[in-house]
Design an enzyme around this catalytic site. Structure first.
Site, mmCIF file in Angstrom:
data_model
loop_
_atom_site.group_PDB
_atom_site.id
_atom_site.type_symbol
_atom_site.label_atom_id
_atom_site.label_comp_id
_atom_site.label_asym_id
_atom_site.label_seq_id
_atom_site.Cartn_x
_atom_site.Cartn_y
_atom_site.Cartn_z
ATOM 1 N N GLN A 252 48.913 11.328 -7.656
ATOM 2 C CA GLN A 252 47.887 10.291 -7.678
ATOM 3 C C GLN A 252 48.063 9.347 -6.490
ATOM 4 O O GLN A 252 47.102 8.892 -5.888
ATOM 5 C CB GLN A 252 47.979 9.518 -9.001
ATOM 6 N N ALA A 274 41.624 6.393 -9.193
ATOM 7 C CA ALA A 274 42.603 5.603 -9.946
ATOM 8 C C ALA A 274 43.778 5.252 -9.044
ATOM 9 O O ALA A 274 44.226 6.072 -8.240
ATOM 10 C CB ALA A 274 43.093 6.378 -11.160
ATOM 11 N N SER A 279 46.485 6.259 -14.084
ATOM 12 C CA SER A 279 45.835 7.418 -14.690
ATOM 13 C C SER A 279 46.549 7.742 -15.996
ATOM 14 O O SER A 279 47.772 7.873 -16.033
ATOM 15 C CB SER A 279 45.911 8.629 -13.762
ATOM 16 N N GLU A 337 33.631 10.027 -21.617
ATOM 17 C CA GLU A 337 34.263 11.316 -21.325
ATOM 18 C C GLU A 337 34.576 12.036 -22.634
ATOM 19 O O GLU A 337 35.688 11.917 -23.155
ATOM 20 C CB GLU A 337 35.556 11.126 -20.514
ATOM 21 N N HIS A 340 37.997 14.105 -22.798
ATOM 22 C CA HIS A 340 39.348 13.562 -22.583
ATOM 23 C C HIS A 340 39.903 13.023 -23.905
ATOM 24 O O HIS A 340 39.416 12.025 -24.428
ATOM 25 C CB HIS A 340 39.272 12.454 -21.522
HETATM 26 ZN ZN LIG Z 1 41.102 13.200 -18.460
#
Ligand SMILES: [Zn+2]
Length: 366
Positions: A252, A274, A279, A337, A340
């Site tokens: 990340q 992010a 994240s 989302e 997720h």
């Molecule tokens: Zn995700």
């Protein structure tokens, strides 16, 4: 919402398509003998939008072709019969790419990052002409090093109008010692970061259908719960596939550093990317889920499918919540989302689901 399809190939050469929702609106501006199409990405974009932006000036030809195909499809669907000369891609008010668009051969040209950034105040100090980091640090009662760390600055160069964070936000202390045990209720969002050294112990790939075992690792407890959830799904004829689990701080960080230099400032990059440590996939408690019925895409339309409905209904009984629900974007900082899910443990998950709240509200934090 408009989607961008990005094809990747998993280890067994099975084609997976990630459908990312990136742009929230567009605008047509009349030019001499045609139009400029302006596509806007907003702050609360999908966590996958960063893949799109990292492609814009990518040297990888296939990805560049994909982004061009997306723009061609977009124009065919939304601006049929309109002569488009140029496509500008905006992050808030920052121009990040300008693409000359011709009827036969569209080609890309990258533009230098815009220096003039007008964003919502996400920071506590706006740089004025003649300022130095040393002077700002003095005013804010902090140090130059601390300012650079907080703002992901790689040099001492600042410019008038640039917004700098001058105070460390709660939970954003990157000098904390590495955490070695997993708290299933850890909060990770745009104001609560994990330290760089945070790597969950004993990451393991759950034994479930997945796109790639090395990308679907979780903590042992979460992995076991996911296996139970998938087993129940299988009994009921619901086909689920694990797409993406643990992602490291380092990965990340590399993405964010690249986007920061590409788009001129950390604030601009943070509109779609992010910050490292922010994240939820770094916790080893999150998994992105999809199904054959949506071609293994990560798409908001998953919520309307039999599998998406089943997941929302049954995940809490196994300790998982749908982490970024619809209508709570202002609390979570992310778009809806439905793919997720986040492990929080069974009792917390059941309470969060029955009260129809977010993890932030459950913990009484923002
Ligand atoms: Zn995700």
């Amino acid at each position: 919402m408009y989607s961008f399809k990005h094809s990747v190939y998993s280890r067994n050469n099975r084609k997976l398509v990630y459908q990312m929702e990136i742009f929230s609106r567009h605008e047509l501006i009349r030019t001499n003998d045609g139009y400029t199409l302006v596509l806007y990405a907003d702050k609360q974009t999908s966590e996958f939008a960063e893949d799109f932006f990292s492609m814009l000036d990518s040297k990888r030809k296939e990805l560049q072709k994909d982004s061009l195909n997306y723009i061609k499809n977009y124009i065919n669907e939304n601006c049929r019969g309109i002569k488009i000369d140029t496509v500008n891609i905006m992050l808030g008010s920052l121009l990040v790419a300008s693409i000359a668009y011709g009827p036969v051969n569209a080609y890309t040209s990258s533009v230098p990052p815009a220096r003039k950034v007008h964003l919502k105040p996400n920071a506590t100090y706006t740089v004025k002409s003649g300022d130095t980091l040393y002077r700002i640090a003095g005013k804010a009662g902090t140090t130059v090093d601390q300012l650079k760390l907080l703002n992901n600055l790689i040099s001492d160069t600042i410019y008038p109008g640039q917004k700098l964070r001058t105070k460390e936000q709660k939970g954003n202390n990157t000098s904390r010692p590495p955490v070695t045990t997993t708290n299933n209720l850890v909060l990770v969002n745009k104001t609560h970061s994990l330290p760089a050294g945070y790597t969950p112990k004993n990451l393991t790939a759950p034994n479930v259908p997945s796109s790639n075992k090395s990308k679907t690792r979780m903590t042992p407890e979460a992995a076991e719960a996911l296996e139970a959830l998938f087993a129940k799904a299988g009994q009921e004829g619901i086909k689920l596939t694990a797409i993406s689990g643990y992602r490291s701080y380092e990965r990340q960080s590399a993405i964010f550093t690249s986007n920061t230099s590409k788009y001129g400032s950390a604030v601009a990059a943070n509109q779609f990317s992010a910050r490292p440590g922010q994240s939820e996939h770094q916790t080893g408690l999150a998994m992105d889920i999809s199904s054959p019925s949506v071609n293994y895409t990560l798409t908001q339309s998953y919520a309307q499918t039999r599998e998406g409905k089943w997941l929302k209904e049954n995940a809490p009984g196994y300790g998982f919540i749908v982490r970024y629900p619809k209508g709570r974007e202002n609390i979570t900082g992310y778009q809806f989302e439905p793919w997720h899910i986040r492990y929080v443990g069974k009792s917390a998950a059941l309470e969060i689901a029955s009260r129809n709240i977010t993890l932030e509200e459950f913990l009484g934090k923002t």
